[in-house]
Design a protein around this motif. Structure first.
Motif, PDB file in Angstrom:
ATOM      1  N   ALA A  10       0.870  -1.175  -0.025  1.00  0.00           N
ATOM      2  CA  ALA A  10       0.152   0.097   0.116  1.00  0.00           C
ATOM      3  C   ALA A  10       0.784   1.187   0.098  1.00  0.00           C
ATOM      4  O   ALA A  10       0.635   2.349  -0.795  1.00  0.00           O
ATOM      5  N   GLU A  11       1.962   1.192   0.749  1.00  0.00           N
ATOM      6  CA  GLU A  11       2.916   2.193   0.762  1.00  0.00           C
ATOM      7  C   GLU A  11       3.548   2.688  -0.551  1.00  0.00           C
ATOM      8  O   GLU A  11       3.786   3.589  -1.172  1.00  0.00           O
ATOM      9  N   LEU A  12       4.002   1.445  -1.324  1.00  0.00           N
ATOM     10  CA  LEU A  12       4.567   1.568  -2.490  1.00  0.00           C
ATOM     11  C   LEU A  12       3.641   2.035  -3.654  1.00  0.00           C
ATOM     12  O   LEU A  12       3.942   3.104  -4.625  1.00  0.00           O
ATOM     13  N   ARG A  13       2.102   1.555  -3.346  1.00  0.00           N
ATOM     14  CA  ARG A  13       1.182   2.252  -4.464  1.00  0.00           C
ATOM     15  C   ARG A  13       1.059   3.589  -4.179  1.00  0.00           C
ATOM     16  O   ARG A  13       0.959   4.678  -4.962  1.00  0.00           O
ATOM     17  N   ALA A  14       1.055   4.193  -2.879  1.00  0.00           N
ATOM     18  CA  ALA A  14       0.857   5.416  -2.443  1.00  0.00           C
ATOM     19  C   ALA A  14       2.072   6.421  -3.281  1.00  0.00           C
ATOM     20  O   ALA A  14       1.719   7.437  -3.238  1.00  0.00           O
ATOM     21  N   GLU A  15       3.003   5.647  -3.343  1.00  0.00           N
ATOM     22  CA  GLU A  15       4.477   6.226  -3.820  1.00  0.00           C
ATOM     23  C   GLU A  15       4.276   6.325  -5.340  1.00  0.00           C
ATOM     24  O   GLU A  15       5.045   7.065  -5.898  1.00  0.00           O
ATOM     25  N   GLY A  16       3.198   5.597  -5.743  1.00  0.00           N
ATOM     26  CA  GLY A  16       3.095   5.485  -7.338  1.00  0.00           C
ATOM     27  C   GLY A  16       4.243   4.759  -7.934  1.00  0.00           C
ATOM     28  O   GLY A  16       4.385   4.789  -9.231  1.00  0.00           O
TER      29      GLY A  16
END
Lengths: 73, 73
Positions: free
Chosen positions: A54-60
DNA sequence: GAGAATTTGTACGTATGTATG
DNA sequence: ACATACATACGTACAAATTCT
């Protein structure tokens, strides 16, 4: 890279960093290992893996599709 | 407002919306109900409440301090 | 088209750590 | 010392979407 459960900071952050490094070596569009695989590979829980993703997703850095997987963005 | 566990969408999103509405009526700096209280009030789990609060935090609507609580930003 | 397998999404329960009052 | 409160972590289960046989 391995996970340090003692004084290595939050496990989900460590895993996110490990995956960031790995993603950096992968071509755009390449599929990441599944959640289940990451759980087994790094010896962490389902929730921890999802937190890291989810963190990596939030970072794009990645995009995720239900029923398919996560891919390098 | 109540939670609809059937076809009302993700519970954590419903809760986030309920809290958004509530926050809109609260003065800046006012403390939100605790996770524990929200768990009891809405009959959802700790993780679900935290998910909703994390969303509101990401939106900048609230600020959270460990060991104290969440406050209207 | 049907059914099984795979994969992510959501949700709950529980436990421990850390910080505050 | 104790209660309160958030953060992290593990485990489990089922639903939804996709892919494969």
């Amino acid at each position: 890279m391995t996970i340090d459960h003692e004084s290595g900071g939050p496990v989900w952050m460590q895993l996110a960093q490990i995956l960031r490094d790995e993603i950096a070596t992968m071509p755009k569009g390449r599929m990441l290992p599944s959640v289940r695989t990451l759980v087994q590979t790094y010896g962490v829980s389902d929730g921890t893996v999802k937190h890291a993703l989810a963190e990596l997703r939030a970072e794009g850095l990645i995009v995720t599709y239900q029923g398919r997987g996560s891919y390098v963005a």
